[in-house]
Design a protein around this motif. Structure first.
Motif, mmCIF file in Angstrom:
data_model
loop_
_atom_site.group_PDB
_atom_site.id
_atom_site.type_symbol
_atom_site.label_atom_id
_atom_site.label_comp_id
_atom_site.label_asym_id
_atom_site.label_seq_id
_atom_site.Cartn_x
_atom_site.Cartn_y
_atom_site.Cartn_z
ATOM 1 N N GLU A 98 0.804 -1.223 0.000
ATOM 2 C CA GLU A 98 0.000 0.000 0.000
ATOM 3 C C GLU A 98 0.839 1.277 0.000
ATOM 4 O O GLU A 98 0.494 2.254 -0.680
ATOM 5 C CB GLU A 98 -0.924 0.010 1.224
ATOM 6 N N ILE A 99 1.960 1.283 0.766
ATOM 7 C CA ILE A 99 2.695 2.551 0.933
ATOM 8 C C ILE A 99 4.131 2.488 0.427
ATOM 9 O O ILE A 99 4.869 3.440 0.551
ATOM 10 C CB ILE A 99 2.681 3.011 2.409
ATOM 11 N N ASN A 100 4.544 1.400 -0.123
ATOM 12 C CA ASN A 100 5.865 1.062 -0.659
ATOM 13 C C ASN A 100 6.840 0.661 0.454
ATOM 14 O O ASN A 100 6.625 0.976 1.628
ATOM 15 C CB ASN A 100 6.450 2.137 -1.601
ATOM 16 N N ILE A 101 7.885 -0.022 0.078
ATOM 17 C CA ILE A 101 8.771 -0.645 1.060
ATOM 18 C C ILE A 101 9.531 0.373 1.910
ATOM 19 O O ILE A 101 9.743 0.160 3.105
ATOM 20 C CB ILE A 101 9.759 -1.638 0.384
ATOM 21 N N LEU A 102 9.942 1.502 1.326
ATOM 22 C CA LEU A 102 10.685 2.483 2.111
ATOM 23 C C LEU A 102 9.800 3.082 3.204
ATOM 24 O O LEU A 102 10.200 3.158 4.376
ATOM 25 C CB LEU A 102 11.243 3.592 1.217
ATOM 26 N N ASN A 103 8.588 3.484 2.839
ATOM 27 C CA ASN A 103 7.681 4.050 3.835
ATOM 28 C C ASN A 103 7.261 3.006 4.873
ATOM 29 O O ASN A 103 7.079 3.333 6.047
ATOM 30 C CB ASN A 103 6.445 4.641 3.151
ATOM 31 N N ALA A 104 7.111 1.759 4.432
ATOM 32 C CA ALA A 104 6.765 0.691 5.369
ATOM 33 C C ALA A 104 7.915 0.442 6.349
ATOM 34 O O ALA A 104 7.686 0.148 7.533
ATOM 35 C CB ALA A 104 6.429 -0.589 4.608
ATOM 36 N N THR A 105 9.140 0.578 5.863
ATOM 37 C CA THR A 105 10.300 0.430 6.737
ATOM 38 C C THR A 105 10.310 1.516 7.813
ATOM 39 O O THR A 105 10.531 1.236 9.002
ATOM 40 C CB THR A 105 11.603 0.490 5.917
ATOM 41 N N PHE A 106 10.052 2.748 7.395
ATOM 42 C CA PHE A 106 9.987 3.845 8.377
ATOM 43 C C PHE A 106 8.851 3.626 9.368
ATOM 44 O O PHE A 106 8.987 3.916 10.560
ATOM 45 C CB PHE A 106 9.799 5.188 7.662
#
Length: 215
Positions: A98-106
């Protein structure tokens, strides 16, 4: 040969000491944070935050989790959980899509920090990599290759890695045909062949599969 082994051992000891000295140089209460699982095709991304309250001998064995054997990671995982302040944050496969891997990591990192907030006060977050944590307003610093420089980040890398690996082993019990216990969700030859044969499971990141399965 004996001399070479002695030299290697000495270099390892110096590196381990440096991890501790790096953190001590801040003269602050540090939270080290790292993640596991940004690259795999399946499974969540897991972040861990760790405060090393006091130094103990076994911490000499800590290094970047990728450089440790599975047996040593498991041993250190138990010790760090027992003797340090630990927080774990998880972003699911669905959130990654839903929010992409970078944003999900944050997101996972902020969740890990929230767990630490519930247990202790601290001054600064040291995060592995070259990105500061988005939407985190506290003091923080990004440390490139931090898991090889900072003791607290190295400890966090072990917690994140072992936590995520265990989650994929559990996933394998539900979907044994996907062999998650072997590849831990990474895009190995075996995993790709299984995907082409069986298609994705609920644990797969659909946005990561387009090059393999098409739109």
């Amino acid at each position: 040969m004996v001399k070479e082994k002695s030299t290697l051992k000495k270099r390892n000891e110096e590196s381990e000491i440096d991890l501790k000295k790096f953190d001590e140089g801040y003269h602050k209460i540090i939270v080290g944070i790292d993640e596991a699982g940004r690259g795999p095709l399946a499974g969540p991304v897991v972040a861990s935050a760790v405060i090393v309250q006091e130094y103990f001998d076994e911490l000499k064995e800590i290094n970047d989790s990728k450089k440790l054997s599975e047996k040593k990671r498991e041993k250190l995982f138990d010790l760090i959980n027992k003797r340090c302040i630990v927080g774990v944050g998880i972003a699911s496969e669905k959130e990654i899509d839903e929010i992409n891997i970078l944003n999900a990591t944050f997101l996972a990192m902020r969740r890990a920090i929230e767990k630490i907030h519930e247990k202790a006060e601290f001054d600064i977050v040291l995060v592995d990599g070259n990105h500061k944590i988005r939407e985190y307003e506290g003091e923080q610093e990004a440390i490139v290759k931090g898991d090889g420089k900072s003791l607290s980040i190295a400890a966090a890398s072990i917690i994140a890695k072992v936590t995520r690996d265990r989650m994929l082993v559990e996933a394998a019990k539900k979907y044994p045909d996907y062999k998650f216990e072997k590849h831990k969700g990474y895009g190995t030859k075996l995993h790709r062949e299984i995907l082409l044969s069986k298609g994705p499971s609920e644990y797969h990141r659909k946005t990561f599969l387009k090059k393999i399965l098409g739109e």
